[in-house]
Design an enzyme around this catalytic site. Structure first.
Site, PDB file in Angstrom:
ATOM      1  N   ASP A 325      56.013  22.326  50.678  1.00 50.82           N
ATOM      2  CA  ASP A 325      55.394  22.732  49.428  1.00 50.82           C
ATOM      3  C   ASP A 325      56.248  23.839  48.795  1.00 50.82           C
ATOM      4  O   ASP A 325      56.688  24.761  49.484  1.00 50.82           O
ATOM      5  CB  ASP A 325      53.987  23.253  49.733  1.00 50.82           C
ATOM      6  CG  ASP A 325      53.203  23.558  48.476  1.00 50.82           C
ATOM      7  OD1 ASP A 325      52.992  22.634  47.685  1.00 50.82           O
ATOM      8  OD2 ASP A 325      52.807  24.728  48.299  1.00 50.82           O
ATOM      9  N   GLU A 351      59.329  20.116  47.378  1.00 51.53           N
ATOM     10  CA  GLU A 351      59.276  20.335  45.944  1.00 51.53           C
ATOM     11  C   GLU A 351      60.419  21.278  45.595  1.00 51.53           C
ATOM     12  O   GLU A 351      60.408  22.436  46.008  1.00 51.53           O
ATOM     13  CB  GLU A 351      57.951  20.979  45.550  1.00 51.53           C
ATOM     14  CG  GLU A 351      56.750  20.078  45.714  1.00 51.53           C
ATOM     15  CD  GLU A 351      55.466  20.773  45.232  1.00 51.53           C
ATOM     16  OE1 GLU A 351      54.817  20.232  44.337  1.00 51.53           O
ATOM     17  OE2 GLU A 351      55.140  21.846  45.757  1.00 51.53           O
TER      18      GLU A 351
END
Ligand code: CA
Length: 641
Positions: A325, A351
């Protein structure tokens, strides 16, 4: 100034084994507890409890310190068989005790993760666990299915007994669905212990994606059948992994090391105040996560913590891959060290952005633009995603799928996996103005994920008055772009049954009726499911769509003249000579988002059509003659010789 020099010296000389501490080592004769603190800690108390919450401590023990440079390791051994008991540490700095914490390395916890639990981890292994192994699937061959436990199985229409639990994924109906669809990696949304669902109130409906970590190395209690019994969540998590592995499906853990649920109550802060968090020059906490804090991966203490944590999930839970993340919040060195610390078959993606500015130099951030400095790690391509459906920050703004011009180069970039390709004009790509991968497997190809709208909602929001027929064709067209991309394809669970989220963009805590999959859609739209299956099968049986090598993609993938609403490409025959076991010769793919039929020119001959309109079947659905070939409106056409 002297203090600063002193600090810096110690930062450089850190003894780091402290971070890999086995904080609870159980034997029937006695249990040893260890916790690391800053060197300045005055005392540490261990409290033992009968339960995971409530009740008075049955024993309080003072731990003994061993100084360790900047840090100290505190230890105590308590005699007797403590199995089934719970514990906390309480660290004193100055005159103040920080408050009870299970520590940062708890491997088992009680309800809501407030107290550590004394367990023998071997008791948590399901039958046959020793024989469980990660399925052998090359990174280029992965097909990732991103799901939330509750979305997937909470609705009675799923027919799954263990609704919203890890165990749902052990049930034949769930396994059958995944196998039938053809995906070979299930990305589970945060499944470590997080804060936002109260595990003591599971009889009430509660929902959260879970991006608010509490205990990084323990499974989440609300997905277990008994969050009070510490071994249950561990065993059931393993049963889930085991069942998926038996079906040849990998398990991807979504890891959220970039921030914690809160600062003050976090286990990091309770053991080592301010050691794990980044601060701005003015002393305030930096917030590159957008969640109130950001961790300091560039410090050895946090970097090592992350490395040890992912290694633990691989060793203890047999995890196959990690999704980071907000990877942009982490620094490049940390990501590369994680890559080096894990076996090569473990896939890593993240990400490639942060949610705000971070208190580290921008050139050190693990963002998408730096992926070429992070070989062997992949990032999501927002280029192809947004070129297909429109930007993240405006649900109503359409793009290629609505027949809008100006998106073709961004989609071409996505088709080649963000590598340097002579026919991609990066100056016309929506975001990145240069290639950002070294190899196509460094790019995750997708059109939707748990964040923001799912594809159905997005098409409805961005194309007013869209008909159901049009919606289905555009949905299938979008996924055809994703699954014929040389990047690693990724889909949100439920897209295969035309899920919607009632138009909710950020459904992180929306009720079940928004987030759940409605499995009756499987009967309502069987042709949609069949197309997804056909598309995945096509990719799996044809390595031309997943060459996994930038040189081959440059040499064998050639774009045909398209126009502003169509992308067409040719994968040339001859891949066999390069060791790619592709049974077909020339393959042609045309993605036409225009409202009118278009045509492409191909050499004379007879070709087998495998994908047209709303049918995709690699065994063939007809033939087409070379020359000028018509591509129907708002759909994909794939044929080969
Ligand atoms: Ca929890």
């Amino acid at each position: 100034m002297r203090k600063l020099v002193f600090l810096l010296l110690f930062v450089m000389l850190l003894p780091l084994q402290a971070m890999a501490l086995d904080e609870m080592s159980y034997t029937p004769q006695g249990t040893t507890f260890k916790v690391a603190t800053l060197a300045g800690a005055k005392a540490v108390k261990l409290r033992l409890y009968r339960d995971g919450m409530g009740g008075k401590a049955v024993k309080t023990v003072s731990l003994k310190a061993t100084p360790d440079g900047r840090y100290a390791t505190w230890t105590a051994t308590v005699k007797g068989d403590l199995k089934g008991m719970f514990y906390t540490f309480d660290v004193q700095y100055g005159k103040k005790y920080q408050g009870e914490t299970p520590g940062i390395n708890a491997k088992a916890v009680g309800v809501n993760g407030k107290r550590g639990a004394v367990v023998d981890l071997r008791d948590t292994d399901p039958e046959g666990w020793a024989a469980d192994a990660r399925p052998a699937i090359a990174h280029k061959d992965l097909i990732i299915y991103e799901m939330h436990h509750r979305d997937f199985s909470i609705d009675p229409s799923s027919g799954l007994v263990n609704a919203g639990k890890f165990l749902a994924l052990t049930e034949p109906r769930a396994i059958e669905h995944l196998k039938c669809l053809g995906v070979n990696a299930v990305h589970i949304l945060p499944s470590f212990d997080y804060a936002s669902v109260d595990e003591t109130r599971l009889d009430e409906p509660q929902y959260n994606w879970g991006y608010d970590p509490v205990n990084y190395n323990v499974p989440e209690g609300s997905y277990s059948t008994d969050p009070y019994e510490p071994t249950t969540r561990i065993r059931e998590f393993k049963q889930m992994v085991q069942a998926l592995h038996k079906a040849g499906i990998k398990v991807v853990l979504d890891v959220v090391y970039n921030h914690t649920f809160n600062i003050d109550g976090s286990n990091f802060q309770l053991t080592m105040p301010d050691e794990f968090f980044r601060k701005n020059a003015d002393g305030s906490y930096s917030n590159g996560s957008g969640c109130g804090n950001e961790t300091a991966s560039e410090r050895d203490v946090m970097r090592n913590y992350m490395i040890e944590s992912v290694k633990y999930w691989v060793d203890e839970y047999h995890i196959d891959a990690f999704r980071f993340d907000l990877m942009g919040v982490h620094d490049i060195t940390t990501m590369n060290e994680i890559r080096a610390a894990l076996p090569q078959d473990i896939f890593i993606y993240g990400e490639g952005w942060s949610a705000g500015s971070c208190a580290i130099p921008a050139e050190t951030m693990g963002v998408k633009a730096h992926m070429q400095r992070m070989p062997g790690i992949a990032a999501f391509s927002d280029e192809i995603r947004d070129a297909l459906r429109g930007p993240f920050d405006n649900d109503k703004k359409p793009a290629f799928l609505a027949g809008l011009e100006g998106n073709v180069e961004s989609i071409k970039m996505g088709i080649v996996g963000a590598i340097d390709h002579p026919q991609v004009d990066y100056s016309k790509v929506n975001y990145s103005k240069r290639p950002w991968t070294l190899e196509p497997t460094q790019m995750i190809s997708y059109v939707s994920c748990h964040d923001d709208m799912c594809l159905v909602d997005r098409l409805k929001a961005s194309i007013p008055d869209i008909t159901l027929d049009e919606l289905i064709r555009l949905d299938l067209l979008a996924q055809t772009a994703v699954f014929t991309s040389q990047g690693v394809p990724f889909m949100l669970s439920g897209e295969e049954m035309l899920r919607d989220k009632k138009g909710v963009h950020n459904s992180f805590n929306s009720p079940d009726h928004v987030n759940h999959l409605d499995w009756t859609n499987m009967e309502r739209f069987p042709h949609v499911f069949n197309y997804y299956c056909g598309l995945i099968e096509l990719r799996k049986h044809h390595p031309a769509f997943r060459m996994g090598n930038s040189g081959l993609v440059r040499k064998y993938l050639e774009f045909l003249p398209g126009d502003d609403t169509m992308v067409a490409f040719h994968i040339k025959s001859g891949l066999k000579e390069q060791g790619v076991d592709e049974p077909w010769g020339d393959i042609y793919v045309a993605l036409n988002a225009g409202k009118e039929a278009r045509s492409i020119e191909v050499p004379q001959g007879v070709y087998t059509v495998v994908c047209r309109y709303i049918t995709c079947d690699e065994r063939g659905i007809g033939t087409v003659d070379g020359g000028k070939v018509t591509v129907p409106a708002q759909s994909a056409l794939i044929f080969h010789n």
